[in-house]
Structures are given as C-alpha cells and as structure tokens.
Motif scaffolding. Structure first.
Motif, short mmCIF file in Angstrom:
data_model
loop_
_atom_site.label_atom_id
_atom_site.label_comp_id
_atom_site.label_asym_id
_atom_site.label_seq_id
_atom_site.Cartn_x
_atom_site.Cartn_y
_atom_site.Cartn_z
N ASN A 386 16.59 68.49 7.27
CA ASN A 386 17.11 67.91 6.03
C ASN A 386 17.42 66.43 6.21
OD1 ASN A 386 16.90 70.03 4.34
ND2 ASN A 386 19.08 70.57 4.33
N HIS A 390 15.41 63.94 4.02
CA HIS A 390 16.09 63.36 2.85
C HIS A 390 16.73 62.00 3.12
CE1 HIS A 390 15.26 67.10 0.87
NE2 HIS A 390 15.92 67.78 1.78
N GLY A 446 16.65 75.79 2.31
CA GLY A 446 17.13 75.46 3.66
C GLY A 446 18.63 75.65 3.80
MG MG Z 1 15.82 71.60 3.62
#
Ligand code: MG
Ligand code: ADP
Length: 482
Positions: A386, A390, A446
């Motif tokens: 992540n 991100h 996730g």
């Molecule tokens: Mg994720």
C-alpha cells in the motif's frame, strides 16, 4: 361458506357463533397456563404451604384434645376424692348427705353423682343406679336413661362397702374442641385464599415478564432486529438474563447490518468490472462481425475476468479468516523475523519506485507471538505494498517493532499523502478505495484482509496521521512468552 371465508378478528359474537372453537381457545389458554413455570411454581408452593399449615393444625388440635381429656379426668378424680373424703367408718350419713348435696347442686346433664348401697339400691344421687366397672370409663348419656347424646366420663369405686360413681359430661370439652376446630377451619380458609391470591399475583407478575421476553424474541425472529426485551430496572435475575439477551441481540443486529452492508458494497463494486467485461466482449463481437482482429480485446476480457476472479478469491479468503478456522494452525512465531524478511524482499521494489524501505527499530531478542506465519507475512506485505502503491517517489517507508509491557507494537509508516481522518475507518471496508486511488491497481481488499488477520490474532490496529503520511500500528497482545 360465507362464514368460513370471513377470518376476521375473533370477536365475542364470532366465538358465540362457534361454541366449539371457543372451547378450544379456552382449553388452549388453560393448558398454556398449566405449562407456565411461574404458575406451576406458585401452585406447588401454595399447595406446600397449605399442606404445612394443615399438618401443623392437626398436630395442635390433637395435642389440645389430649390435654382437654386429661384435664377432664383430673377434674372427675378430684371431685370423686372430695366426695369420698366425707366418708367416716363410723357412719355413712355424711357421705350420703354430701352426695345428695352435690346431686342437688348439679344438673345431671353436666355432672352425675350416685351412691348405691347393697343390691344396687340408690342411697343418694341425681341418676338412677347403673352398673359400672371400677376406675375411669366413658359412657353415653342414653345408657343411663339421660336425654341427649353427650358422652360422660365417670369414675366408679367402692367407699365403705357402697358404690360411688362421679361423672362429668364431655359437653364443655367438646365445645372447646369445636371452637378450636372452627378457628382452625377459618384460618385454613384464610391461608388458602392468601396462598392462592398471593401465588396468582406473583405468578402473573413473573409470567408478564416472560411474556415480554417471548414477544420480543418472536418479533426478532419475525425480522424486527431493533426490538429489545423491556427491563424492569431492579437488577433481578430476569433483568440480568434479559440484559445479556439484549446484548446478544445488539451484537446480532450489528453483524447482520455489517453483512448487509458488505453484500451491498460487493454487489455495487463488482458491477463496474463486470460492465467493463461486458463492454469488451460486446466490442469484440462487433469487431469480429466486421471481420476485424479481436485478439487484443479477448486478452483484455481474460485479464478483466482474472481480476474479478482474484477479487472473489480475496473475498472468500477474508471470510475464511474471519470464520477463525485458521486459529487451529497457530504456532509461536517471531514477528521481528517476519517483518525483517518483508523489508528485505520489498526493499528492492521500493527502490525501483524511487522510494526507500527500512526496518528501523527492532528489539534484540525474538518477539514471539502465537500466530499464523503465512497470514502475518501477508499482513505486512499488504501494508508495505500500500505504501509503495499509494505514495509518490521519494517516500520513506519505515517498519518498526517495539516490545511493550503487555505485548509488541509493530508499525508501518510512510511520509506520503496519508488517509484523511474521515476515511480512516472506511478503508477497512471490503472494496473501499479512496477516490484518488481509483486509477492505481488494486481491489480495495488489502486493508480488509489486514483487519481480518489482525482480529484473528487479537491485535489492535490504529491508523494515525504522521504529518505527513500514514502510520499504521498493530498492538499484539503477549499471548505467548517464548
Ligand atoms: Mg492495497
Ligand atoms: N499508505 C497509504 N497511503 C495513502 N493511502 C493509502 C495507504 N494505504 C492505503 N491507502 C488508501 O486506502 C485504500 C484501501 O487500501 P486497500 O484496502 O489496501 O486497497 P487497495 O490498495 O487495493 O486500493 C487505498 O485505495 C488507498 O486509497
């Protein structure tokens, strides 16, 4: 026929038109009453109470009867000896005079006196001569030619060769016994009324509360999940049980609401990829019709269906983890070791995207918790992925692990854009993604998986703002001291 169709409210008129049904309804009601625990308890207790009272009453009555009989015997004996003491061997006159005086003063119905000489001739007395055995005995008034049906207690003996009989009627004793019996009867009546009335009152009270529970539960079964059992507020056992049931209902309705939410979210979010798939297939059909090459479109369609498949698999995996079956595979594992290998594997990936990944703080000794190594690895992989996906290049991603008094605190932080406060709870929902992440790859599952794994390990998860960036902390309880 017309009547049968009319299944309206069962009014009194309706019942009186159908006497058999009315009887049935009444017998159902009474059998329900007989099956009610409070009613049965009250009935049993009432009967026991009445029985105890009857036993106590009978014992008291018997004792009283015995005492009265003894008192009567004593009185007869005393009168006899007083009369007999007037006899002097010199002459019998005094005795005759005494008996005559007693006989005159006393009514033969209450007390009898008889002195008879040889051959049964009456010398004095208020009754005609009759034969009686020596000592105390009981005779009927009729036996000696008296009126009435009273019984008489007599004492017979010989004084100076004459027969002396003194007797007292049972009438007074029987009157007393009768009074005692009457009082006992009235008291029994009172007790029966009290026991039945009190029992019925208490049973009705308990029944009313059980009915409240029954009504609430049947409403819940019928689908009204917001319904709760009314509480009396006095903290008694029924209230305690009701409180627990209400708590269970709270949890149940929260779960059902969650499930409903999840199903709605899933249905909503899967619509987009399915529409995309449909559009690609339609485009392929169209192009195929025109004789154009559809290979690329088919590859797109396959990729889209793979993604949908993967999403379903992830959803199933989350459900399985939430069901808790994997707990059976828990072993002591070193989180420090798991985090180190994730940092090592993903260090290169982060570098490729121009980011840095470091496992900064790490206790010297192993940090053992009871858990599933594969799932815990997946948890840290998801968090690190992540941060990589991100956050923009130049982001610094840090893993840290600290030993606390009651467990271990593991964190994954970055100095990227972070998650706005309002969305920090929402990101744990299945398929939820921030708007700005719609363009990046991912399914929005996730963090749902992270949450499911954390919950399975009883780890508490918190999202915090690192100004700038996101910090995710997992507090593992010290379930296992290695
Ligand atoms: Mg994720
Ligand atoms: N480290 C992070 N920095 C900023 N936003 C994040 C970070 N991790 C997660 N997010 C946001 O939370 C959303 C949900 O994350 P996740 O459940 O892993 O779904 P996915 O990564 O598939 O989008 C992401 O779409 C993203 O918007």
């Amino acid at each position: 026929m017309l009547e049968q169709k009319n299944i309206g409210p069962k009014s009194a008129q309706w019942f009186s038109d159908h006497p058999m049904l009315m009887e049935k309804a009444a017998s159902r009601k009474s059998s329900r009453l007989l099956r009610s625990t409070p009613f049965r308890l009250a009935l049993a207790f009432g009967l026991l109470f009445i029985l105890a009272f009857l036993v106590a009453g009978i014992i008291t009555y018997q004792l009283l009867k015995r005492d009265l009989a003894e008192a009567l015997d004593d009185s007869v004996r005393e009168t006899y000896s007083v009369v007999a003491s007037t006899y002097s061997p010199a002459d019998i006159e005094d005795l005759v005079a005494a008996v005559a005086a007693y006989a005159r003063l006393n009514n033969a119905e209450d007390s009898i006196f008889l002195l008879s000489g040889e051959k049964g001739k009456r010398l004095a007395g208020n009754v005609s001569p009759f034969a009686a055995e020596d000592g105390l005995s009981t005779i009927e008034a009729g036996d000696i030619g008296q009126k009435g049906d009273d019984r008489i207690r007599i004492l017979a003996g010989t004084v100076g060769g004459n027969r002396l009989i003194v007797g007292e009627s049972f009438a007074e004793t029987e009157d007393l016994e009768h009074i005692a019996l009457m009082s006992f009867g009235w008291a029994t009546g009172g007790i029966v009324i009290l026991a039945c009335g009190g029992g019925a009152f208490l049973a009705a009270r308990a029944q009313r509360r059980l009915d409240g529970i029954e009504r609430a539960m049947s409403d819940v079964s019928a689908g009204d999940l917001a319904r709760r059992i009314p509480l009396e507020g006095n903290g008694d056992d029924i209230d305690v049980v009701s409180t627990h049931m209400n708590q269970a209902l709270d949890r149940l309705s929260a779960l059902v609401e969650g499930m409903r939410q999840v199903s709605a979210d899933i249905a909503h979010d899967l619509k987009t990829p399915l529409n995309r798939l449909k559009m690609t297939v339609e485009q392929a059909i169209e192009q195929g019709g025109r004789g154009e090459d559809v290979q690329t479109l088919l590859i797109d369609a396959r990729e889209e269906s793979d993604r949908i498949n993967a999403t379903f698999e992830a959803l199933l995996r989350i459900s399985q983890i939430e069901a808790g079956a994997r707990k059976a595979r828990f072993r002591p594992v070193d989180i420090s070791d798991i985090m180190a290998s994730v940092a090592e594997i993903y260090g290169g990936v982060a570098e490729d995207s121009g980011q840095s990944l470091d496992f900064t703080t790490r206790p010297a000794s192993p940090c053992m918790v009871n858990g599933d190594r594969e799932l815990l690895t997946q948890l840290f992989v998801n968090l690190v992925e992540n941060a990589i996906n991100h956050c923009p290049p130049m982001t610094r991603i840090t893993l840290a692990l600290r030993a606390e008094d009651d467990g271990f605190s593991a964190s994954v932080s970055d100095d990227g854009p972070g998650i706005p406060e309002a969305e920090r709870e929402l990101v744990f929902r299945r398929l939820y993604r921030l708007d700005k992440s719609r363009t990046t790859s991912g399914s929005g599952l996730g963090l749902s998986l992270v949450k499911a794994i954390a919950d399975l390990h009883a780890a508490h998860i918190t999202l915090a703002d690192r100004h700038p960036g996101l910090g995710i902390t997992l507090d593992f309880p010290a379930q296992y001291q290695g």
